[in-house]
Design a protein around this motif. Sequence first.
Motif, PDB file in Angstrom:
ATOM      1  N   ASN A  44       0.643  -8.597 -31.470  1.00  0.00           N
ATOM      2  CA  ASN A  44       1.675  -8.506 -30.460  1.00  0.00           C
ATOM      3  C   ASN A  44       1.921  -6.887 -30.531  1.00  0.00           C
ATOM      4  OD1 ASN A  44       3.279  -9.478 -29.398  1.00  0.00           O
ATOM      5  ND2 ASN A  44       4.966  -9.071 -31.093  1.00  0.00           N
ATOM      6  N   SER A  45       0.591  -5.901 -30.667  1.00  0.00           N
ATOM      7  CA  SER A  45       0.998  -4.822 -30.564  1.00  0.00           C
ATOM      8  C   SER A  45       1.356  -4.703 -28.830  1.00  0.00           C
ATOM      9  CB  SER A  45      -0.354  -4.157 -31.102  1.00  0.00           C
ATOM     10  OG  SER A  45      -1.692  -4.349 -30.394  1.00  0.00           O
ATOM     11  N   GLU A  48       4.877  -5.164 -28.939  1.00  0.00           N
ATOM     12  CA  GLU A  48       6.343  -3.726 -29.691  1.00  0.00           C
ATOM     13  C   GLU A  48       5.809  -2.181 -28.881  1.00  0.00           C
ATOM     14  OE1 GLU A  48       4.250  -4.400 -32.971  1.00  0.00           O
ATOM     15  OE2 GLU A  48       3.887  -5.846 -34.127  1.00  0.00           O
ATOM     16  N   THR A  49       4.620  -2.045 -28.144  1.00  0.00           N
ATOM     17  CA  THR A  49       4.444  -0.179 -27.403  1.00  0.00           C
ATOM     18  C   THR A  49       5.232  -0.632 -26.036  1.00  0.00           C
ATOM     19  OG1 THR A  49       1.531  -0.355 -28.582  1.00  0.00           O
ATOM     20  CG2 THR A  49       2.370   0.756 -27.003  1.00  0.00           C
ATOM     21  N   GLY A  51       7.621  -2.032 -25.884  1.00  0.00           N
ATOM     22  CA  GLY A  51       9.403  -2.290 -25.985  1.00  0.00           C
ATOM     23  C   GLY A  51       9.911  -1.082 -26.524  1.00  0.00           C
ATOM     24  N   ARG A  52       8.707   0.014 -27.675  1.00  0.00           N
ATOM     25  CA  ARG A  52       8.587   1.267 -28.472  1.00  0.00           C
ATOM     26  C   ARG A  52       9.176   2.005 -26.434  1.00  0.00           C
ATOM     27  NH1 ARG A  52       3.671   4.724 -29.547  1.00  0.00           N
ATOM     28  NH2 ARG A  52       3.847   4.234 -27.226  1.00  0.00           N
TER      29      ARG A  52
END
Length: 92
Positions: A44-45, A48-49, A51-52
Amino acid sequence: MRYIRAQDVLPADLLNQLQQYVDGAYLYIPRREENRLAWGQRTNSKAETAGRNREIYRRALAGETAAQLAEAYFLTEKTIRRILLEERQKEG
């Protein structure tokens, strides 16, 4: 990626042919095009990136500086500025 022993998976005649070119060397065999995964697809990276990066942009709009954000996210100021530019361009 893990290594497998060629003699465990290849027919002897194919192994002998390969040894004419790469005797005792490591050989990388790429995946077939139809079996390739895009970056972050297995984990899910990527999400996640993304979203960050949206959070970094939101915090910058709220007034935090690139230096503050870099320290908070353990990134360089240059990376923060790149993220901010990319997020600003997404807004159009």
